[in-house]
Each structure stands twice: as C-alpha cells, then as structure tokens.
Design a protein around this motif. Sequence first.
Motif, short mmCIF file in Angstrom:
data_model
loop_
_atom_site.label_atom_id
_atom_site.label_comp_id
_atom_site.label_asym_id
_atom_site.label_seq_id
_atom_site.Cartn_x
_atom_site.Cartn_y
_atom_site.Cartn_z
N UNK A 109 0.81 -1.22 0.00
CA UNK A 109 0.00 0.00 0.00
C UNK A 109 0.84 1.26 0.00
N UNK A 110 0.27 2.30 0.59
CA UNK A 110 0.92 3.60 0.74
C UNK A 110 1.20 3.80 2.22
N UNK A 111 2.40 4.26 2.56
CA UNK A 111 2.78 4.50 3.94
C UNK A 111 2.89 6.00 4.18
N UNK A 112 2.18 6.48 5.20
CA UNK A 112 2.24 7.87 5.64
C UNK A 112 2.90 7.85 7.01
N UNK A 113 4.07 8.47 7.12
CA UNK A 113 4.92 8.33 8.29
C UNK A 113 5.11 9.67 8.99
N UNK A 114 4.39 9.87 10.11
CA UNK A 114 4.55 11.10 10.88
C UNK A 114 5.83 11.02 11.71
N UNK A 115 6.49 12.15 11.87
CA UNK A 115 7.77 12.26 12.58
C UNK A 115 8.83 11.40 11.90
N UNK A 116 8.82 11.39 10.58
CA UNK A 116 9.71 10.54 9.79
C UNK A 116 11.17 10.87 10.02
N UNK A 117 11.48 12.08 10.44
CA UNK A 117 12.87 12.45 10.69
C UNK A 117 13.48 11.62 11.81
N UNK A 118 12.67 10.96 12.62
CA UNK A 118 13.18 10.09 13.70
C UNK A 118 13.69 8.76 13.16
N UNK A 119 13.38 8.43 11.91
CA UNK A 119 13.82 7.16 11.31
C UNK A 119 14.22 7.39 9.86
N UNK A 120 14.95 8.46 9.62
CA UNK A 120 15.28 8.81 8.24
C UNK A 120 16.04 7.70 7.51
N UNK A 121 16.80 6.89 8.23
CA UNK A 121 17.53 5.80 7.60
C UNK A 121 16.63 4.71 7.04
N UNK A 122 15.39 4.67 7.49
CA UNK A 122 14.47 3.65 7.03
C UNK A 122 13.56 4.14 5.90
N UNK A 123 13.44 5.45 5.76
CA UNK A 123 12.60 6.00 4.70
C UNK A 123 13.26 5.68 3.36
N UNK A 124 12.50 5.11 2.43
CA UNK A 124 13.08 4.73 1.13
C UNK A 124 13.72 5.92 0.41
N UNK A 125 14.73 5.62 -0.39
CA UNK A 125 15.41 6.67 -1.14
C UNK A 125 14.46 7.44 -2.03
N UNK A 126 13.56 6.72 -2.67
CA UNK A 126 12.59 7.35 -3.55
C UNK A 126 11.30 7.51 -2.75
N UNK A 127 11.05 8.71 -2.24
CA UNK A 127 9.90 8.94 -1.38
C UNK A 127 9.44 10.39 -1.48
N UNK A 128 8.29 10.65 -0.89
CA UNK A 128 7.75 12.00 -0.79
C UNK A 128 8.15 12.58 0.55
#
Length: 151
Positions: A109-128
Amino acid sequence: MPEDTRQLETIQTHSLEETIAAGRRFAQRLQTGDCVALMGPLGAGKTQFVRGVALGMGLDDGRMVHSPTFVLMQEYPCRVPVYHLDLYRLKEPVAELEDLGFEEFLTDGVVLLEWADRASGLVPQDSWRVSIQITGPTDREITIRRKSGPN
C-alpha cells in the motif's frame, strides 16, 4: 550518487479544511509502494493532512483518521491500503518499524509516516517529503518534495 530533491510545490493554507483539502489533492499523486515522510512540529496539522490523503484515496469517512501516536499504526481501507504510522513516542524507531514489518507495508500500500525524521535511515530513497510549518493560528505552509537518491 548525489541526492536529487525537487520541490514540487509550497501551499499556504488558512484553515483546517484547507489543510485537509491539500492532502486530498496530493493523494492523486500516490500509488502502491509510495512512502510519504511527514515532518513538522506538534500541532502543525500532519494528521489533518493525512485525513485529506486518506479521503482522496477513497476512504469513506474521514472521522476514521486519528493520530496513531499511542497505537503506532492505523490502517485505512482505501483504493490501496493506507498505513498511517507515528514515530513520536518510539525509543528506537528504526528497529521497531523493522519489527512491525515496515517493508511489507510498502509492497502492499501507501505508507504515511509522521515524525519521519526520527527514522530517516528507514525512509526509502525514492519517497515523498511533506513538511508542514505553523505560520499563524490557523495558517500553515506545506512544502511537498519528491526525493530520490541516498537517504
């Protein structure tokens, strides 16, 4: 490889309804496998933006959207599953997201991640990247970027 971050737009909103409407319009760009990293201070409107995204992706009732701060994740039945996660209270966000099956959510699906800066290493390279800043009592500045390249 250098990071490629393109600013797509900056939106000024002046009410809760306008922030939700901005999320609804943004939803038209999303498809299965997309990750949206949401950033901004407490009270900026991240969850309201998510409400708009979920509505824009086919959620029947926006009242279903609540901050997942205490439950970690909410799933919304949309045209593709929408996974809404909040990292605010996690002590070890990367490890806890991996244990939760974060990678599987992206294939489904689509993942909406609040406070994403707390896990920036896990956020995919190609992301919004969606940054929401408070500019007045009900005013917000929403900056939307598409990022590709190294985290």
